[in-house]
Motif scaffolding. Structure first.
Motif, mmCIF file in Angstrom:
data_model
loop_
_atom_site.group_PDB
_atom_site.id
_atom_site.type_symbol
_atom_site.label_atom_id
_atom_site.label_comp_id
_atom_site.label_asym_id
_atom_site.label_seq_id
_atom_site.Cartn_x
_atom_site.Cartn_y
_atom_site.Cartn_z
ATOM 1 N N ASP A 190 52.457 38.994 41.961
ATOM 2 C CA ASP A 190 51.726 37.912 42.615
ATOM 3 C C ASP A 190 50.379 38.397 43.144
ATOM 4 O O ASP A 190 49.362 37.701 43.017
ATOM 5 N N VAL A 191 50.349 39.615 43.711
ATOM 6 C CA VAL A 191 49.081 40.192 44.188
ATOM 7 C C VAL A 191 48.168 40.485 43.000
ATOM 8 O O VAL A 191 46.955 40.231 43.054
ATOM 9 N N ALA A 192 48.751 41.005 41.930
ATOM 10 C CA ALA A 192 47.956 41.279 40.724
ATOM 11 C C ALA A 192 47.304 40.005 40.207
ATOM 12 O O ALA A 192 46.135 40.012 39.798
ATOM 13 N N ALA A 193 48.046 38.899 40.225
ATOM 14 C CA ALA A 193 47.497 37.639 39.743
ATOM 15 C C ALA A 193 46.277 37.211 40.552
ATOM 16 O O ALA A 193 45.286 36.711 40.000
ATOM 17 N N GLU A 194 46.313 37.422 41.881
ATOM 18 C CA GLU A 194 45.174 37.054 42.713
ATOM 19 C C GLU A 194 43.947 37.888 42.362
ATOM 20 O O GLU A 194 42.826 37.371 42.317
ATOM 21 N N ALA A 241 45.419 55.362 43.810
ATOM 22 C CA ALA A 241 44.478 54.670 42.927
ATOM 23 C C ALA A 241 43.983 53.380 43.576
ATOM 24 O O ALA A 241 42.791 53.057 43.527
ATOM 25 N N THR A 242 44.890 52.645 44.215
ATOM 26 C CA THR A 242 44.509 51.399 44.885
ATOM 27 C C THR A 242 43.490 51.661 45.986
ATOM 28 O O THR A 242 42.511 50.911 46.130
ATOM 29 N N ALA A 243 43.696 52.721 46.761
ATOM 30 C CA ALA A 243 42.759 53.043 47.847
ATOM 31 C C ALA A 243 41.364 53.336 47.298
ATOM 32 O O ALA A 243 40.353 52.859 47.848
ATOM 33 N N THR A 272 41.762 58.012 37.376
ATOM 34 C CA THR A 272 42.491 59.251 37.108
ATOM 35 C C THR A 272 43.826 59.274 37.843
ATOM 36 O O THR A 272 44.857 59.655 37.268
ATOM 37 N N HIS A 273 43.829 58.872 39.110
ATOM 38 C CA HIS A 273 45.086 58.818 39.861
ATOM 39 C C HIS A 273 46.051 57.818 39.231
ATOM 40 O O HIS A 273 47.271 58.039 39.236
ATOM 41 N N SER A 300 39.717 44.119 38.517
ATOM 42 C CA SER A 300 40.616 44.302 37.377
ATOM 43 C C SER A 300 41.509 45.519 37.580
ATOM 44 O O SER A 300 42.723 45.471 37.335
ATOM 45 N N ASN A 301 40.921 46.611 38.046
ATOM 46 C CA ASN A 301 41.703 47.821 38.281
ATOM 47 C C ASN A 301 42.727 47.635 39.393
ATOM 48 O O ASN A 301 43.836 48.171 39.323
ATOM 49 N N LEU A 302 42.354 46.898 40.430
ATOM 50 C CA LEU A 302 43.308 46.615 41.495
ATOM 51 C C LEU A 302 44.468 45.772 40.973
ATOM 52 O O LEU A 302 45.629 45.992 41.348
ATOM 53 N N GLY A 303 44.162 44.812 40.102
ATOM 54 C CA GLY A 303 45.242 44.044 39.484
ATOM 55 C C GLY A 303 46.161 44.928 38.667
ATOM 56 O O GLY A 303 47.394 44.819 38.743
ATOM 57 N N ASN A 304 45.563 45.844 37.909
ATOM 58 C CA ASN A 304 46.368 46.752 37.089
ATOM 59 C C ASN A 304 47.293 47.615 37.943
ATOM 60 O O ASN A 304 48.467 47.814 37.628
ATOM 61 N N ALA A 305 46.743 48.148 39.048
ATOM 62 C CA ALA A 305 47.545 49.009 39.914
ATOM 63 C C ALA A 305 48.715 48.242 40.523
ATOM 64 O O ALA A 305 49.835 48.764 40.616
ATOM 65 N N HIS A 306 48.486 46.990 40.918
ATOM 66 C CA HIS A 306 49.571 46.213 41.527
ATOM 67 C C HIS A 306 50.604 45.784 40.489
ATOM 68 O O HIS A 306 51.765 45.555 40.840
ATOM 69 N N ILE A 307 50.208 45.704 39.229
ATOM 70 C CA ILE A 307 51.208 45.477 38.181
ATOM 71 C C ILE A 307 52.202 46.624 38.185
ATOM 72 O O ILE A 307 53.417 46.447 38.146
#
Length: 581
Positions: A240-244, A202-204, A192-193, A227-234
């Motif tokens: 680069d963080v999203a890719a990891e 959202a990342t937290a 939601t965030h 997957s959600n953490l990757g999306n947020a970093h996009i």
């Protein structure tokens, strides 16, 4: 006869718990056919049968039996049964897109749970109301062109309400010490965030969701959190963080042996490498996506993989390879009825043929610099060759007889609307006795009117909806499977203390139904055909927006105009979808 009815119901319950809902439905239906005079037993059968049909995605039947359950529970004065039936009705109405009615039912569940001091039921009701507002906010966002964080006021308010109920649920389940419920709440709060544009928050929440998933060894939830953490970093511009994070998503999807989810991870990772301008790695992941899409007969995913591969090969200076995939993209777009995808593919094919024609012309003594030209891709830093394994993947035979995806009439293939987390919804279920919330890939569009110029048509709809009140007030004595005896006749006549449902509750429902007239007067948003290997479309939309801002830099004049200055990704990077929780 009583023993037979109860035994059939117990066997149906056992089969459903084992995951065989079709067989469970057979036994529950048989129990209804046998019938019983025990009103509580029949109420339990209705509830279980409604839940079983819900899991089988037969929502109309689920709705019917949950209504029977509500009616019977209110008749016999079973307040806890009434609360559960209301919650189940709310979840089912949410899947059907009838959000206002769903909120009425879920609020009824919440009110009774508080009245009875049922804190567990109260937590479930809060969670379910949050789910309804969340689903409503996503549906409203389909008609909005804004990115996350730039939403119309009504969408923002609806999502804010969802966040409010999720936070109340999280606070309560912390008091109850329910870590699993905390994980679900954190996942949905993160989603939601994300939609509200608060990507740091959202990342937290997604990190907390990840930690709880690891505590329980829940690999599926862990994969969703990554997957959600990757999306947020996009969206935060940290590709680069999203890719990891996407790499970990891919590893877990392989551990889970879910090829469709593996293909989704390859798709996301390939697009991330495109943003990082590592086109060789992007191509390898898109080739893997293509292979899985063909194995699963996913024509939509196959077409998208071909589109991405064409861009990657152009960026690597291989226009002939790019043309092969562009032509395949064109063929698939025609087959699945994707008109705007077809237009994009025709444009790419024409430009590649022009480029290759220039290469083969006598006037071209040297190979021209095509690094600046891309159909829809990003400019490469260097030209590299793919590995032998990747080339083997490239030589896939063309399958025949693959089923077509549903047709789409969208006018612009890549001007996609925000459809956050639609297919990978957090576990939105209120327990075994509560109907599960739907997987957020399922949407029910509102029907469009056939003759909008005639007001009589809408009056007809309004009157027909009003007449549904009688259907909702079906006589208790006519319920299927009920055998009337002296012991329960007083309840059926309303002579005892409990009464049949009164007007207030049903009047609230009918008001909600009448308000749906306005929804019926406008056509639903066009939806793109989807395949099992495709994640939410917002990632694709993000890349398109990033590349569109650099279009002038990417497209040099093939006739030989001076190469333009290299493009740079904008600092205020447009943001991207949140996936499943």
């Amino acid at each position: 006869m009583e023993a037979s009815c109860l035994e059939l119901a117990l066997e149906g319950e056992r089969l459903c718990k084992a995951g065989d809902f079709k067989a469970g439905v057979v036994f529950f239906e048989a129990a209804v056919q046998v019938g019983t005079e025990d009103l509580k037993t029949l109420s339990a059968v209705y509830s279980q049968l409604g839940n079983a049909y819900f899991y089988l995605k037969e929502y109309a039947r689920a709705l019917r039996f949950h209504r029977h359950d509500l009616l019977l529970a209110r008749t016999i004065g079973d307040r806890m049964g009434e609360a559960k039936a209301s919650g189940n009705l709310g979840n089912t109405l949410k899947v059907l897109g009838r959000f206002d009615e769903a909120i009425v039912c879920c609020q009824r569940h919440l009110d009774i749970a508080r009245e009875q001091g049922d804190r567990v039921g109260e937590a479930r009701a809060l969670y379910n109301i949050g789910n309804v507002y969340h689903a409503k906010g996503k549906q409203l966002s389909w008609s909005a062109t804004q990115d996350p964080g730039h939403l119309p006021p009504d969408v923002r308010e609806t999502l804010r309400r969802a966040s409010e109920f999720y936070e109340r649920n999280l606070s309560l389940v912390k008091e109850l010490g329910d870590r699993a419920a905390q994980g679900r709440a954190c996942g949905n709060l993160g989603n939601t965030h994300h939609q509200l544009g608060a990507f740091a928050e959202a990342t937290a929440f997604h990190k907390e969701r990840l930690a709880i998933a690891k505590e329980f060894g829940d690999k599926a939830a862990e994969r969703r959190a990554y997957s959600n953490l990757g999306n947020a970093h996009i969206f935060l511009g940290r590709f680069d963080v999203a890719a990891e994070y996407y790499k970990k998503t891919l590893q877990l999807s392989r551990q889970l042996r879910d090829p469709a989810v593996e293909a989704q991870a390859c798709y996301s990772l390939g697009n991330t490498y495109t943003l990082l301008r590592d086109h060789e790695r992007a191509a390898e992941h898109h080739l893997r996506h293509l292979l899985i899409a063909r194995e699963l007969a996913d024509r939509v995913g196959e077409g998208r993989a071909c589109w991405s591969l064409g861009n990657a090969y152009v960026s690597m200076g291989s226009p002939a390879r790019a043309l092969t995939f562009a032509e395949k993209h064109l063929q698939i777009s025609q087959e699945i009825g994707d008109r705007s995808g077809e237009l994009t593919a025709r444009m790419n094919v024409a430009q590649l043929q022009l480029a290759l024609g220039r290469l083969s012309s006598p006037a071209a003594a040297e190979k021209p610099d095509l690094a600046g030209y891309e159909a829809q891709g990003a400019r490469p830093k260097r030209t590299q060759r793919l590995s032998a394994e990747a080339w083997d993947l490239l030589r896939l035979p063309v399958e025949r007889g693959i089923p077509r995806a549903p047709s789409s009439e969208e006018e612009c293939f890549f001007d996609l609307l925000s459809k956050f987390q639609s297919s990978r919804r957090e576990e939105g279920q209120a327990g075994a006795a509560e109907a599960a919330a739907p997987t957020l890939g399922e949407r029910t569009a509102q029907p469009s009117t056939a003759s909008p110029q005639t007001e009589e048509f809408f009056d007809l709809i309004a009157s027909s909806q009003s007449r549904r009140l009688d259907d909702q007030r079906v006589s208790v004595g006519s319920l299927p499977g009920l055998r009337v005896t002296r012991n329960n006749a007083a309840h059926l006549r309303g002579d005892g203390d409990p009464q049949e449902p009164g007007d207030e509750f049903f009047n609230m429902l009918i008001k909600c139904q009448s308000s749906r007239i306005d929804d019926q007067r406008c056509p639903p948003p066009d939806l793109l055909p989807r395949g099992p290997t495709m994640p939410d479309e917002d990632f694709f939309s993000l890349i398109q927006r990033v590349q569109a801002k650099r279009m002038d830099e990417q497209r040099v004049d093939l006739a030989g105009s001076p190469e333009q200055e290299a493009g740079v990704l904008p600092e205020d990077q447009q943001q991207y979808q949140s996936g499943a929780s």
